[in-house]
Scaffold this motif. Sequence first.
Motif, short mmCIF file in Angstrom:
data_model
loop_
_atom_site.label_atom_id
_atom_site.label_comp_id
_atom_site.label_asym_id
_atom_site.label_seq_id
_atom_site.Cartn_x
_atom_site.Cartn_y
_atom_site.Cartn_z
N ASN A 38 3.65 1.29 17.49
CA ASN A 38 2.99 0.31 16.61
C ASN A 38 2.52 -0.92 17.38
OD1 ASN A 38 2.26 -0.59 13.89
ND2 ASN A 38 3.87 -2.13 14.15
N VAL A 39 2.52 -0.86 18.71
CA VAL A 39 2.21 -2.05 19.50
C VAL A 39 0.81 -2.58 19.25
CG1 VAL A 39 1.34 -0.81 21.52
CG2 VAL A 39 2.41 -3.05 21.82
N THR A 40 -0.12 -1.71 18.86
CA THR A 40 -1.50 -2.15 18.67
C THR A 40 -1.59 -3.22 17.59
OG1 THR A 40 -2.08 0.15 19.18
CG2 THR A 40 -3.86 -1.30 18.47
N SER A 41 -0.66 -3.22 16.64
CA SER A 41 -0.64 -4.26 15.61
C SER A 41 -0.43 -5.64 16.21
CB SER A 41 0.48 -3.98 14.60
OG SER A 41 0.25 -2.78 13.90
N PHE A 42 0.23 -5.70 17.39
CA PHE A 42 0.55 -6.96 18.04
C PHE A 42 -0.54 -7.40 19.02
CE2 PHE A 42 4.46 -5.23 16.53
CZ PHE A 42 5.25 -6.31 16.19
N ILE A 43 -1.57 -6.59 19.18
CA ILE A 43 -2.67 -6.91 20.09
C ILE A 43 -3.83 -7.45 19.27
CG2 ILE A 43 -4.29 -5.94 21.77
CD1 ILE A 43 -2.15 -3.83 22.43
N VAL A 51 6.55 -12.54 7.54
CA VAL A 51 6.58 -11.52 8.59
C VAL A 51 5.59 -11.88 9.69
CG1 VAL A 51 6.17 -9.09 9.13
CG2 VAL A 51 7.33 -9.72 7.01
N GLU A 52 4.44 -12.38 9.32
CA GLU A 52 3.44 -12.82 10.29
C GLU A 52 4.02 -13.89 11.21
OE1 GLU A 52 -1.12 -13.10 9.47
OE2 GLU A 52 -0.22 -15.02 8.93
N ASP A 53 4.73 -14.85 10.64
CA ASP A 53 5.38 -15.89 11.44
C ASP A 53 6.45 -15.28 12.35
OD1 ASP A 53 3.82 -17.87 10.31
OD2 ASP A 53 5.33 -18.46 8.83
N ALA A 54 7.17 -14.29 11.83
CA ALA A 54 8.27 -13.69 12.58
C ALA A 54 7.79 -12.95 13.82
CB ALA A 54 9.06 -12.74 11.68
N ILE A 55 6.65 -12.25 13.70
CA ILE A 55 6.17 -11.46 14.84
C ILE A 55 5.21 -12.26 15.72
CG2 ILE A 55 6.50 -9.31 13.60
CD1 ILE A 55 3.52 -9.19 13.06
N GLY A 56 4.75 -13.41 15.24
CA GLY A 56 3.95 -14.30 16.08
C GLY A 56 2.51 -13.88 16.26
N VAL A 57 2.02 -12.94 15.44
CA VAL A 57 0.62 -12.52 15.51
C VAL A 57 0.11 -12.31 14.08
CG1 VAL A 57 0.84 -11.39 17.76
CG2 VAL A 57 1.25 -10.07 15.68
N PRO A 58 -1.20 -12.32 13.87
CA PRO A 58 -1.73 -12.07 12.53
C PRO A 58 -1.29 -10.72 11.99
CG PRO A 58 -3.44 -12.95 13.97
CD PRO A 58 -2.27 -12.64 14.84
N ASP A 81 -1.04 -5.58 29.92
CA ASP A 81 -1.59 -5.99 28.64
C ASP A 81 -2.45 -4.85 28.10
OD1 ASP A 81 -3.05 -7.09 26.55
OD2 ASP A 81 -3.43 -8.98 27.56
N GLY A 82 -2.23 -4.49 26.83
CA GLY A 82 -2.99 -3.40 26.23
C GLY A 82 -4.48 -3.62 26.20
N HIS A 83 -4.93 -4.88 26.30
CA HIS A 83 -6.37 -5.16 26.32
C HIS A 83 -7.01 -4.68 27.62
CE1 HIS A 83 -5.78 -8.41 23.14
NE2 HIS A 83 -6.64 -7.57 22.64
#
Length: 287
Positions: free
Chosen positions: A129-134, A173-180, A111-113
Amino acid sequence: MVSQMVLDTLSEITVSEIQELDFSRLVGLVNEPNMPSGGGQTVRRVLELARPRTGRRILEVGSNTGYTSIEMASWVDSPVVGVDINPISNDFARKKAAAAGISNVTFELGDGHSLGFQDREFELVFCSNVTSFISDHRQAASEYYRVLGDRGILAAVPIYYRTAPPEDLRRRVEDAIGVPLPVTSLDYWIDVFSHPDATLIVEEPYEYVRQSSDRIERYVDEVFQQAHLDLQSEQKRAALRKRLSYFYELFDDNLSYAGYSILLFRRAHPNPEPILHQARLAFRGNA
């Protein structure tokens, strides 16, 4: 090359569940390459600019199905480690590397955290671009720097908005990627990845090119030529294909408002002073 884990999941999943999958989970099931913006050209450009020293360890955070880590490992004589939270994607990445005969890459759950590595362990940390998903961008960046060695390079390829998208599109898009999905800018990401002990040494901006529906469908055709998808029922296969096509069309629409940049930050750079008289590449006209 597909794992038993994927086959078991596809066997158990229902059509209605497929219709609710977010993009990351769908990618793990259909083994979509999930490459960074710009694909292999971006990976090779990062290696060209960062010039990691032979034998020094390289880390990719958010390796997904392994495209970037495998591409890097194929070009360098150094150990590459890919970290991802999805065990299905990790398993596929290992099999893909083995099939290609790439032995200097490994894949781990993480986990990037909170990365499970020692301080200052890596020569190059690549985060695309993974940080956008964290959920906590700055905590993730802090972890990247914790494991980055002296004079090492943090390479990020964030996607950001050049112009604000319609709110309905952003929400889909927010719904599609599952994160804010906040409306971020290049300046925002430069600020996130900045560090008191690091210097921004490269900033290369890119714009996306719109794709036709025909080209998107041809790409989906390529993805669905995999044998494990042929094993699925007609209903499941159709649902998977429809879901993937929906995501590609949605993302293409969203990316028309967006851009991405290759950003390289060097830790403990010996010449951190800013440039006053900046310049850009000039092209000689025809004589």
